[in-house]
Write a protein that holds these residues in place. Structure first.
Motif, short mmCIF file in Angstrom:
data_model
loop_
_atom_site.label_atom_id
_atom_site.label_comp_id
_atom_site.label_asym_id
_atom_site.label_seq_id
_atom_site.Cartn_x
_atom_site.Cartn_y
_atom_site.Cartn_z
N UNK A 1 0.87 -1.16 0.03
CA UNK A 1 0.03 0.02 0.00
C UNK A 1 0.85 1.27 -0.03
N UNK A 2 1.98 1.34 0.67
CA UNK A 2 2.85 2.39 0.93
C UNK A 2 3.57 2.48 -0.45
N UNK A 3 4.04 1.31 -1.00
CA UNK A 3 4.77 1.62 -2.53
C UNK A 3 3.55 2.12 -3.61
N UNK A 4 2.23 1.70 -3.38
CA UNK A 4 1.32 2.21 -4.43
C UNK A 4 1.10 3.86 -4.14
N UNK A 5 1.36 4.22 -3.20
CA UNK A 5 1.07 5.73 -2.86
C UNK A 5 2.49 6.54 -3.49
N UNK A 6 3.48 5.83 -3.70
CA UNK A 6 4.61 6.57 -4.22
C UNK A 6 4.40 7.32 -5.69
N UNK A 7 4.65 8.47 -5.71
CA UNK A 7 4.50 9.48 -6.80
C UNK A 7 5.95 9.55 -7.65
N UNK A 8 6.43 8.69 -8.44
CA UNK A 8 7.42 8.78 -9.13
C UNK A 8 7.88 10.05 -9.77
N UNK A 9 6.98 10.89 -10.13
CA UNK A 9 6.98 12.22 -10.98
C UNK A 9 7.42 13.26 -9.92
N UNK A 10 7.44 13.04 -8.66
CA UNK A 10 7.78 14.08 -7.69
C UNK A 10 9.23 13.76 -7.17
N UNK A 11 9.94 14.97 -6.94
CA UNK A 11 11.28 14.81 -6.66
C UNK A 11 11.39 14.32 -5.16
N UNK A 12 11.76 13.27 -4.89
CA UNK A 12 11.87 12.78 -3.40
C UNK A 12 13.07 13.19 -2.49
N UNK A 13 13.02 13.36 -1.34
CA UNK A 13 14.18 13.77 -0.45
C UNK A 13 15.12 12.54 -0.63
#
Length: 61
Positions: free
Chosen positions: A29-41
């Motif tokens: 569920x946490x992986x599904x919430x990841x937005x790869x289009x955003x720049x992550x710290x």
């Protein structure tokens, strides 16, 4: 002056908790919430990488 702080977002803590508890559905569920289009710290990016590796490891068994 820059007020740069290295803060792990709250969901970074959730990722570490899910991994340590071995909760596969929560990890997915946490992986599904990841937005790869955003720049992550960097810390969050590393946490997501750990999470993906742990999901893969648990699914192989």
């Amino acid at each position: 002056m820059s007020n740069a702080q290295h803060v792990i977002p709250p969901y970074g803590v959730a990722i570490q908790s899910a991994i340590s508890e071995g909760k596969l559905p929560q990890m997915k569920a946490l992986l599904a919430k990841r937005d790869p289009s955003k720049n992550e710290p960097k810390e969050l990016h590393h946490a997501y990488e750990q999470l993906a590796k742990e999901v893969a490891r648990l699914e192989r068994h």
